[in-house]
Design a protein around this motif. Structure first.
Motif, PDB file in Angstrom:
ATOM      1  N   SER A   1      40.480  55.223  31.646  1.00  0.00           N
ATOM      2  CA  SER A   1      39.379  54.261  31.569  1.00  0.00           C
ATOM      3  C   SER A   1      39.848  52.924  31.015  1.00  0.00           C
ATOM      4  O   SER A   1      39.478  51.865  31.525  1.00  0.00           O
ATOM      5  CB  SER A   1      38.250  54.798  30.685  1.00  0.00           C
ATOM      6  N   HIS A   2      40.655  52.975  29.990  1.00  0.00           N
ATOM      7  CA  HIS A   2      41.159  51.776  29.335  1.00  0.00           C
ATOM      8  C   HIS A   2      42.002  50.939  30.311  1.00  0.00           C
ATOM      9  O   HIS A   2      41.847  49.722  30.412  1.00  0.00           O
ATOM     10  CB  HIS A   2      41.986  52.184  28.119  1.00  0.00           C
ATOM     11  N   VAL A   3      42.910  51.598  31.042  1.00  0.00           N
ATOM     12  CA  VAL A   3      43.773  50.908  32.003  1.00  0.00           C
ATOM     13  C   VAL A   3      42.949  50.367  33.173  1.00  0.00           C
ATOM     14  O   VAL A   3      43.149  49.236  33.614  1.00  0.00           O
ATOM     15  CB  VAL A   3      44.897  51.848  32.508  1.00  0.00           C
ATOM     16  N   THR A   4      41.985  51.162  33.648  1.00  0.00           N
ATOM     17  CA  THR A   4      41.123  50.719  34.751  1.00  0.00           C
ATOM     18  C   THR A   4      40.369  49.455  34.364  1.00  0.00           C
ATOM     19  O   THR A   4      40.344  48.474  35.125  1.00  0.00           O
ATOM     20  CB  THR A   4      40.124  51.826  35.151  1.00  0.00           C
ATOM     21  N   GLU A   5      39.755  49.454  33.177  1.00  0.00           N
ATOM     22  CA  GLU A   5      39.011  48.277  32.707  1.00  0.00           C
ATOM     23  C   GLU A   5      39.925  47.065  32.578  1.00  0.00           C
ATOM     24  O   GLU A   5      39.540  45.952  32.947  1.00  0.00           O
ATOM     25  CB  GLU A   5      38.354  48.567  31.357  1.00  0.00           C
ATOM     26  N   ALA A   6      41.122  47.275  32.062  1.00  0.00           N
ATOM     27  CA  ALA A   6      42.070  46.170  31.884  1.00  0.00           C
ATOM     28  C   ALA A   6      42.446  45.561  33.229  1.00  0.00           C
ATOM     29  O   ALA A   6      42.439  44.329  33.396  1.00  0.00           O
ATOM     30  CB  ALA A   6      43.317  46.657  31.154  1.00  0.00           C
TER      31      ALA A   6
ATOM     32  N   VAL B   1      41.244  41.566  35.491  1.00  0.00           N
ATOM     33  CA  VAL B   1      42.151  40.500  35.936  1.00  0.00           C
ATOM     34  C   VAL B   1      41.515  39.748  37.093  1.00  0.00           C
ATOM     35  O   VAL B   1      40.963  40.348  38.019  1.00  0.00           O
ATOM     36  CB  VAL B   1      43.521  41.090  36.363  1.00  0.00           C
ATOM     37  N   SER B   2      41.594  38.434  37.050  1.00  0.00           N
ATOM     38  CA  SER B   2      41.033  37.589  38.094  1.00  0.00           C
ATOM     39  C   SER B   2      41.643  37.926  39.455  1.00  0.00           C
ATOM     40  O   SER B   2      42.863  38.052  39.587  1.00  0.00           O
ATOM     41  CB  SER B   2      41.304  36.125  37.750  1.00  0.00           C
ATOM     42  N   GLY B   3      40.790  38.116  40.463  1.00  0.00           N
ATOM     43  CA  GLY B   3      41.255  38.406  41.810  1.00  0.00           C
ATOM     44  C   GLY B   3      41.339  39.887  42.143  1.00  0.00           C
ATOM     45  O   GLY B   3      41.535  40.256  43.299  1.00  0.00           O
ATOM     46  N   VAL B   4      41.189  40.759  41.135  1.00  0.00           N
ATOM     47  CA  VAL B   4      41.266  42.207  41.374  1.00  0.00           C
ATOM     48  C   VAL B   4      39.899  42.722  41.826  1.00  0.00           C
ATOM     49  O   VAL B   4      38.894  42.514  41.155  1.00  0.00           O
ATOM     50  CB  VAL B   4      41.741  42.967  40.115  1.00  0.00           C
ATOM     51  N   ALA B   5      39.893  43.387  42.981  1.00  0.00           N
ATOM     52  CA  ALA B   5      38.651  43.948  43.529  1.00  0.00           C
ATOM     53  C   ALA B   5      38.392  45.347  42.964  1.00  0.00           C
ATOM     54  O   ALA B   5      37.263  45.695  42.644  1.00  0.00           O
ATOM     55  CB  ALA B   5      38.720  43.998  45.047  1.00  0.00           C
ATOM     56  N   SER B   6      39.474  46.149  42.845  1.00  0.00           N
ATOM     57  CA  SER B   6      39.321  47.500  42.297  1.00  0.00           C
ATOM     58  C   SER B   6      40.656  48.030  41.813  1.00  0.00           C
ATOM     59  O   SER B   6      41.711  47.557  42.226  1.00  0.00           O
ATOM     60  CB  SER B   6      38.750  48.448  43.358  1.00  0.00           C
ATOM     61  N   ALA B   7      40.563  49.016  40.917  1.00  0.00           N
ATOM     62  CA  ALA B   7      41.760  49.694  40.415  1.00  0.00           C
ATOM     63  C   ALA B   7      41.458  51.183  40.329  1.00  0.00           C
ATOM     64  O   ALA B   7      40.458  51.578  39.747  1.00  0.00           O
ATOM     65  CB  ALA B   7      42.145  49.153  39.039  1.00  0.00           C
ATOM     66  N   LYS B   8      42.291  51.987  40.954  1.00  0.00           N
ATOM     67  CA  LYS B   8      42.167  53.441  40.883  1.00  0.00           C
ATOM     68  C   LYS B   8      43.373  53.955  40.105  1.00  0.00           C
ATOM     69  O   LYS B   8      44.513  53.793  40.535  1.00  0.00           O
ATOM     70  CB  LYS B   8      42.165  54.037  42.292  1.00  0.00           C
ATOM     71  N   VAL B   9      43.101  54.571  38.956  1.00  0.00           N
ATOM     72  CA  VAL B   9      44.166  55.039  38.077  1.00  0.00           C
ATOM     73  C   VAL B   9      44.215  56.562  38.126  1.00  0.00           C
ATOM     74  O   VAL B   9      43.199  57.231  37.993  1.00  0.00           O
ATOM     75  CB  VAL B   9      43.936  54.543  36.631  1.00  0.00           C
ATOM     76  N   ASN B  10      45.419  57.109  38.323  1.00  0.00           N
ATOM     77  CA  ASN B  10      45.621  58.549  38.426  1.00  0.00           C
ATOM     78  C   ASN B  10      46.468  59.023  37.252  1.00  0.00           C
ATOM     79  O   ASN B  10      47.647  58.666  37.156  1.00  0.00           O
ATOM     80  CB  ASN B  10      46.295  58.869  39.764  1.00  0.00           C
TER      81      ASN B  10
ATOM     82  N   VAL C   1      48.003  45.556  31.662  1.00  0.00           N
ATOM     83  CA  VAL C   1      48.320  46.942  31.258  1.00  0.00           C
ATOM     84  C   VAL C   1      48.953  46.944  29.865  1.00  0.00           C
ATOM     85  O   VAL C   1      48.605  47.749  29.013  1.00  0.00           O
ATOM     86  CB  VAL C   1      49.247  47.622  32.300  1.00  0.00           C
ATOM     87  N   ALA C   2      49.879  46.010  29.627  1.00  0.00           N
ATOM     88  CA  ALA C   2      50.542  45.914  28.316  1.00  0.00           C
ATOM     89  C   ALA C   2      49.536  45.578  27.218  1.00  0.00           C
ATOM     90  O   ALA C   2      49.595  46.132  26.119  1.00  0.00           O
ATOM     91  CB  ALA C   2      51.641  44.861  28.367  1.00  0.00           C
ATOM     92  N   ALA C   3      48.593  44.687  27.516  1.00  0.00           N
ATOM     93  CA  ALA C   3      47.575  44.312  26.531  1.00  0.00           C
ATOM     94  C   ALA C   3      46.678  45.500  26.176  1.00  0.00           C
ATOM     95  O   ALA C   3      46.153  45.585  25.070  1.00  0.00           O
ATOM     96  CB  ALA C   3      46.732  43.156  27.065  1.00  0.00           C
ATOM     97  N   ALA C   4      46.550  46.438  27.121  1.00  0.00           N
ATOM     98  CA  ALA C   4      45.747  47.647  26.879  1.00  0.00           C
ATOM     99  C   ALA C   4      46.553  48.702  26.107  1.00  0.00           C
ATOM    100  O   ALA C   4      46.012  49.726  25.700  1.00  0.00           O
ATOM    101  CB  ALA C   4      45.252  48.224  28.203  1.00  0.00           C
ATOM    102  N   GLY C   5      47.858  48.449  25.919  1.00  0.00           N
ATOM    103  CA  GLY C   5      48.675  49.359  25.126  1.00  0.00           C
ATOM    104  C   GLY C   5      49.545  50.318  25.926  1.00  0.00           C
ATOM    105  O   GLY C   5      50.036  51.306  25.392  1.00  0.00           O
ATOM    106  N   TYR C   6      49.751  50.018  27.210  1.00  0.00           N
ATOM    107  CA  TYR C   6      50.545  50.897  28.066  1.00  0.00           C
ATOM    108  C   TYR C   6      51.654  50.082  28.711  1.00  0.00           C
ATOM    109  O   TYR C   6      51.722  48.867  28.542  1.00  0.00           O
ATOM    110  CB  TYR C   6      49.653  51.553  29.135  1.00  0.00           C
ATOM    111  N   LYS C   7      52.551  50.742  29.460  1.00  0.00           N
ATOM    112  CA  LYS C   7      53.702  50.050  30.004  1.00  0.00           C
ATOM    113  C   LYS C   7      53.850  50.303  31.507  1.00  0.00           C
ATOM    114  O   LYS C   7      53.809  51.449  31.947  1.00  0.00           O
ATOM    115  CB  LYS C   7      54.965  50.543  29.280  1.00  0.00           C
ATOM    116  N   VAL C   8      54.051  49.226  32.256  1.00  0.00           N
ATOM    117  CA  VAL C   8      54.358  49.338  33.683  1.00  0.00           C
ATOM    118  C   VAL C   8      55.861  49.498  33.816  1.00  0.00           C
ATOM    119  O   VAL C   8      56.624  48.740  33.225  1.00  0.00           O
ATOM    120  CB  VAL C   8      53.870  48.100  34.468  1.00  0.00           C
ATOM    121  N   VAL C   9      56.274  50.515  34.560  1.00  0.00           N
ATOM    122  CA  VAL C   9      57.714  50.774  34.744  1.00  0.00           C
ATOM    123  C   VAL C   9      58.110  50.659  36.202  1.00  0.00           C
ATOM    124  O   VAL C   9      57.296  50.677  37.078  1.00  0.00           O
ATOM    125  CB  VAL C   9      58.117  52.159  34.203  1.00  0.00           C
TER     126      VAL C   9
END
Length: 66
Positions: free
Chosen positions: A18-23, A27-36, A58-66
């Motif tokens: 939920s946290h990552v989806t909301e983050a 973001v400006s320009g994002v229509a949707s995000a599906k997180v698995n 994602v980083a601001a929400a406390g997670y890391k993109v790899v």
């Protein structure tokens, strides 16, 4: 719309999802995000939003993109 696949480290539960989806959806320009959670990834539909912006959200929400 452009689909961007992001591998995300640090998610352990549905609250994380939920946290990552909301983050990402904030973001400006994002229509949707599906997180698995099981795959540790997100699929973002956007109007050519730069990867740096998505990673920063994602980083601001406390997670890391790899």
């Amino acid at each position: 719309m452009i689909k961007t696949h992001l591998k995300i480290e640090g998610m352990t539960c549905q609250h994380c999802v939920s946290h990552v989806t909301e983050a990402l959806e904030g973001v400006s320009g994002v229509a949707s995000a599906k997180v698995n959670l099981q795959k540790g990834e997100a699929v973002v539909k956007s109007e050519d939003t730069p990867l740096e912006q998505l990673s920063a959200a994602v980083a601001a929400a406390g997670y890391k993109v790899v």
